[in-house]
Scaffold this motif. Structure first.
Motif, PDB file in Angstrom:
ATOM      1  N   ALA A 126       4.747   1.368  -8.493  1.00 59.83           N
ATOM      2  CA  ALA A 126       5.523   0.363  -7.756  1.00 59.83           C
ATOM      3  C   ALA A 126       5.402  -1.000  -8.413  1.00 59.83           C
ATOM      4  O   ALA A 126       6.384  -1.747  -8.505  1.00 59.83           O
ATOM      5  N   LYS A 127       4.193  -1.354  -8.887  1.00 60.14           N
ATOM      6  CA  LYS A 127       4.008  -2.643  -9.572  1.00 60.14           C
ATOM      7  C   LYS A 127       4.841  -2.713 -10.851  1.00 60.14           C
ATOM      8  O   LYS A 127       5.454  -3.732 -11.148  1.00 60.14           O
ATOM      9  N   ASP A 164       0.933   3.166  -6.183  1.00 62.16           N
ATOM     10  CA  ASP A 164       0.895   1.694  -6.152  1.00 62.16           C
ATOM     11  C   ASP A 164       1.149   1.102  -7.537  1.00 62.16           C
ATOM     12  O   ASP A 164       1.884   0.123  -7.680  1.00 62.16           O
ATOM     13  N   ASN A 165       0.545   1.686  -8.564  1.00 68.78           N
ATOM     14  CA  ASN A 165       0.741   1.180  -9.931  1.00 68.78           C
ATOM     15  C   ASN A 165       2.173   1.367 -10.406  1.00 68.78           C
ATOM     16  O   ASN A 165       2.733   0.499 -11.084  1.00 68.78           O
ATOM     17  N   MET A 174       0.841  -1.189   0.000  1.00 70.84           N
ATOM     18  CA  MET A 174       0.000   0.000   0.000  1.00 70.84           C
ATOM     19  C   MET A 174       0.882   1.247   0.000  1.00 70.84           C
ATOM     20  O   MET A 174       1.978   1.249   0.508  1.00 70.84           O
ATOM     21  N   SER A 175       0.391   2.310  -0.578  1.00 67.75           N
ATOM     22  CA  SER A 175       1.193   3.532  -0.717  1.00 67.75           C
ATOM     23  C   SER A 175       1.257   4.316   0.593  1.00 67.75           C
ATOM     24  O   SER A 175       0.493   4.077   1.529  1.00 67.75           O
ATOM     25  N   GLY A 223      -2.590   7.696  -4.257  1.00 66.27           N
ATOM     26  CA  GLY A 223      -2.175   6.403  -3.706  1.00 66.27           C
ATOM     27  C   GLY A 223      -2.218   5.313  -4.758  1.00 66.27           C
ATOM     28  O   GLY A 223      -1.305   4.481  -4.847  1.00 66.27           O
ATOM     29  N   ALA A 224      -3.279   5.308  -5.569  1.00 66.93           N
ATOM     30  CA  ALA A 224      -3.399   4.310  -6.638  1.00 66.93           C
ATOM     31  C   ALA A 224      -2.291   4.477  -7.665  1.00 66.93           C
ATOM     32  O   ALA A 224      -1.724   3.489  -8.161  1.00 66.93           O
TER      33      ALA A 224
END
Length: 99
Positions: A40-41, A37-38, A1-2, A33-34
């Motif tokens: 990071a993926k 997270d993206n 999670m961010s 945050g989304a």
């Protein structure tokens, strides 16, 4: 999670001098945050053996070399001019302001 929290969004908004309402802060907290997270993926699967691509189709320069060619002499360039002083074009003022 961010790690994007409402406090982080508020701080960033202050740095950018953007006035945000509490509702906007909550909305942006989730959206940013989304995004984090993206990213990071994508970073997890981007390994050194996979070349980075900035464009799906290879691009190449389509311009020709800039090679000087034959140019007009001053006399040839001024030959068709309605008015000239022998070395320059004479153009009347278009706004009614004579100089």
């Amino acid at each position: 999670m961010s790690e994007i929290t409402p406090d982080v969004v508020t701080h960033l908004a202050q740095l950018a001098r953007i006035a945000l309402t509490p509702d906007e802060i909550q909305t942006l907290t989730g959206e940013l945050g989304a995004i984090v997270d993206n990213v990071a993926k994508v970073s997890e699967v981007a390994t050194p053996d996979v070349p980075a691509t900035s464009h799906p189709i290879p691009l190449s320069n389509v311009f020709r070399d800039d090679v000087p060619g034959v140019t007009l002499t001053t006399e040839e360039a001024l030959a068709g001019a309605p008015e000239h002083d022998g070395s320059r074009f004479i153009v009347s003022a278009i706004l009614g302001e004579e100089q």
